[in-house]
Design a protein around this motif. Structure first.
Motif, PDB file in Angstrom:
ATOM      1  N   GLY A 136       5.961   3.039  -6.140  1.00  0.00           N
ATOM      2  CA  GLY A 136       5.741   1.712  -6.717  1.00  0.00           C
ATOM      3  C   GLY A 136       4.277   1.439  -7.024  1.00  0.00           C
ATOM      4  O   GLY A 136       3.941   0.348  -7.473  1.00  0.00           O
ATOM      5  N   GLN A 137       3.426   2.433  -6.759  1.00  0.00           N
ATOM      6  CA  GLN A 137       1.991   2.314  -7.049  1.00  0.00           C
ATOM      7  C   GLN A 137       1.354   1.072  -6.438  1.00  0.00           C
ATOM      8  O   GLN A 137       0.531   0.401  -7.066  1.00  0.00           O
ATOM      9  CB  GLN A 137       1.765   2.324  -8.566  1.00  0.00           C
ATOM     10  CG  GLN A 137       2.325   3.598  -9.209  1.00  0.00           C
ATOM     11  CD  GLN A 137       1.721   3.822 -10.563  1.00  0.00           C
ATOM     12  OE1 GLN A 137       2.048   3.109 -11.508  1.00  0.00           O
ATOM     13  NE2 GLN A 137       0.813   4.783 -10.651  1.00  0.00           N
ATOM     14  N   VAL A 138       1.738   0.785  -5.220  1.00  0.00           N
ATOM     15  CA  VAL A 138       1.223  -0.403  -4.537  1.00  0.00           C
ATOM     16  C   VAL A 138      -0.306  -0.370  -4.469  1.00  0.00           C
ATOM     17  O   VAL A 138      -0.983  -1.358  -4.775  1.00  0.00           O
ATOM     18  CB  VAL A 138       1.849  -0.529  -3.130  1.00  0.00           C
ATOM     19  CG1 VAL A 138       1.145  -1.590  -2.300  1.00  0.00           C
ATOM     20  CG2 VAL A 138       3.338  -0.853  -3.251  1.00  0.00           C
ATOM     21  N   VAL A 139      -0.842   0.783  -4.093  1.00  0.00           N
ATOM     22  CA  VAL A 139      -2.297   0.893  -3.946  1.00  0.00           C
ATOM     23  C   VAL A 139      -2.987   0.675  -5.293  1.00  0.00           C
ATOM     24  O   VAL A 139      -3.951  -0.101  -5.398  1.00  0.00           O
ATOM     25  CB  VAL A 139      -2.672   2.273  -3.350  1.00  0.00           C
ATOM     26  CG1 VAL A 139      -4.185   2.478  -3.367  1.00  0.00           C
ATOM     27  CG2 VAL A 139      -2.130   2.387  -1.923  1.00  0.00           C
ATOM     28  N   GLU A 140      -2.482   1.338  -6.318  1.00  0.00           N
ATOM     29  CA  GLU A 140      -3.109   1.258  -7.641  1.00  0.00           C
ATOM     30  C   GLU A 140      -3.091  -0.190  -8.168  1.00  0.00           C
ATOM     31  O   GLU A 140      -4.053  -0.645  -8.791  1.00  0.00           O
ATOM     32  CB  GLU A 140      -2.374   2.181  -8.629  1.00  0.00           C
ATOM     33  CG  GLU A 140      -2.540   3.674  -8.349  1.00  0.00           C
ATOM     34  CD  GLU A 140      -1.665   4.212  -7.196  1.00  0.00           C
ATOM     35  OE1 GLU A 140      -0.930   3.420  -6.564  1.00  0.00           O
ATOM     36  OE2 GLU A 140      -1.759   5.420  -6.916  1.00  0.00           O
ATOM     37  N   ILE A 141      -1.991  -0.889  -7.926  1.00  0.00           N
ATOM     38  CA  ILE A 141      -1.895  -2.266  -8.437  1.00  0.00           C
ATOM     39  C   ILE A 141      -2.838  -3.194  -7.660  1.00  0.00           C
ATOM     40  O   ILE A 141      -3.477  -4.070  -8.234  1.00  0.00           O
ATOM     41  CB  ILE A 141      -0.434  -2.752  -8.403  1.00  0.00           C
ATOM     42  CG1 ILE A 141       0.424  -1.835  -9.293  1.00  0.00           C
ATOM     43  CG2 ILE A 141      -0.326  -4.198  -8.900  1.00  0.00           C
ATOM     44  CD1 ILE A 141       1.915  -2.135  -9.255  1.00  0.00           C
TER      45      ILE A 141
END
Lengths: 339, 339
Positions: free
Chosen positions: B319-324
């Motif tokens: 879910g690309q939590v870090v990137e978001i």
């Protein structure tokens, strides 16, 4: 003989449930007198046909009512003929030992502060909560919501007052006083609890250290000391968890035929648990630190729940909770090195 | 392909449950690789006789172990060959997307801060808690204990990160973000919540106002924003209330013959409730605001609970939590008027 000043008009189902609660109390205890404040014409109908000792029930007509929507301080200042203010003034004037109301929490607290008055040495009176526990003996949470943003000295006082309540009303010999915290280790917590821990360590109390919120309904301490914001969070989280669990149990127990039969057979057991976890049985919230016994009943109290609050107020008067709190500073001046 | 760096040695039952949890994950997901850090000779025995895709499991020998008794910051600084620090460094060096550990909470948080590193713009990374609710959808509580004595700006960031987690991992379209408080009215609360309310009102979030602790397990919001002290109190109070209720139900259900029969028939329903309220199914606590997906598993996790944490870490990576979260400030600079 203990005299109880009752706000007949406070709460969601007043005056019916307040009047019925009073009648139950008059029948249960022959050492109480009740002075009932409110609109006489609304009170009378609930008395007709009832058996009770009329000599111990006096109705004092008060025309105004304070609602939940009003700003508490303003209402308490201006509505001098409200049932709540009149009952509070009755305590102040020495006609009654205790005030019981199912009215707005803010207004009851404001009445305690402005109309009955603080005990010298108590900067912040507290509203305690008495909660049933799985251990069988109720616990005291103090403060449960009257004071947010507390200072450590307030919490020390809450601890002392909660200790007195636990001894005198709950009959606990040497109450275990715990500091509500997020960990048991001494260094755990926020700035407030760290500073309070230091004060409690040297106080003349059976201080058992930090206790986690997990212990509240499980008998982790007899008195849980906390900021009113924290106390309120813990009480509401506990209520919410129990409600969530009952919702889910109900859903699952009615989902299959077998479990429905099982649920029917277990019903009495469920009922016993619900009764034991019923906060109403232990009474309402006692306000501690004002010059009279004050009990705030739940707004949606049944008549029996209101009766429980009257019983609790009588116990506070009989146990001289107010008088003992008044002497706290004397004890301290008389050789307690802690403050 | 997502690469998970796993601390094999953290937790009460390591490395047995950590290894078994990894094997379950390898079987369940063919898009993950696991890099398992710990004492190879202790790990190997738990692999023998097991069927799994060996090409996706790499064991990296790390000789040291950080225990619960150690001062977290010191341990993380000095025990550079510990399984936890090695796994965290693996994330930092870009070899892995996520770190999963059932080790000491303090040490995992310290590793996130010191070894993996904060995301620019996040002053205080948070430890969230994911809780099951009676409404069926889990809720996010952020912060759940990493930060006590917070400032309003920290809570705004917690809200934004919790919102991202709810969208990307729990799949909630437009998460209702609530400010944990002791009353729903805007003016209620302590100094911190009053100031935070102002910030959240104008933030680019589906802010639904104050929510009481009663709502936590009942779906009152999808994301509950709070100081870590408050979040921790609420979680532990909820756990305690559920434990108290089960204790009492057990006692009452075994007290008579009829209720024993009823209990036996209702057992599957009880089991379903216990499973649904089981915090382990929703995974562990995600650490939000550091440059990698970090999941703290409960110290007493079973292998399946540990598997749930690996699944959760995979979802955070997918879910690309870090990137978001890393892009939060860009969005803000790019025209969000709120901060």
């Amino acid at each position: 003989m203990y005299t109880l000043a009752v706000d007949a008009m406070g709460g969601d189902f007043a005056p019916e449930i307040t009047v019925k609660g009073c009648l139950e109390a008059l029948r249960a205890f022959d050492d109480i007198r009740i002075r009932l404040f409110g609109r006489e014409e609304e009170i009378r109908p609930h008395l007709s046909g009832e058996e009770y000792d009329a000599a111990r029930l006096e109705i004092l007509d008060a025309r105004d009512v304070i609602t939940n929507d009003e700003a508490p301080m303003l209402a308490v200042r201006h509505k001098t003929d409200s049932s709540l203010v009149r009952a509070a003034m009755d305590v102040r004037q020495g006609n009654a030992d205790a005030l019981i109301s199912a009215g707005s929490t803010g207004a009851v607290l404001a009445c305690g502060m402005l109309r009955i008055g603080r005990i010298a040495g108590v900067d912040r009176p507290a509203l305690a909560a008495i909660v049933p526990t799985a251990a069988g003996v109720p616990a005291v949470i103090v403060d449960a919501g009257a004071n947010v943003d507390c200072r450590p000295e307030y919490l020390l006082r809450f601890a002392q007052m909660g200790d007195i309540y636990a001894r005198q009303v709950l009959g606990i010999q040497n109450p275990r006083v715990g500091l509500l915290n997020i960990g048991e280790e001494e260094e755990k917590g926020c700035q407030l609890t760290k500073a309070t821990h230091e004060l409690l360590k040297t106080a003349k109390l059976n201080f058992t250290g930090n206790v986690e919120a997990r212990g509240v309904l499980n008998g982790g301490a007899d008195v849980f000391v906390c900021d009113g914001y924290h106390g309120n969070l813990v009480i509401k989280a506990s209520e919410g968890a129990i409600a969530a669990l009952f919702t889910m149990l109900k859903r699952e127990l009615t989902s299959t035929f077998v479990s429905k039969v099982g649920a029917a057979l277990s019903k009495p057991a469920f009922r016993r648990v619900k009764r034991r976890m019923n906060v109403n049985e232990v009474g309402g919230g006692p306000m501690l630190g004002v010059r009279g016994a004050v009990v705030k009943a739940h707004g949606n109290s049944t008549s029996h729940a209101f009766f429980c609050c009257l019983r609790q107020a009588r116990q506070m008067a009989a146990g001289q909770v107010v008088e003992i709190i008044e002497k706290l500073d004397e004890q301290i001046e008389g050789g307690n090195e802690n403050v």
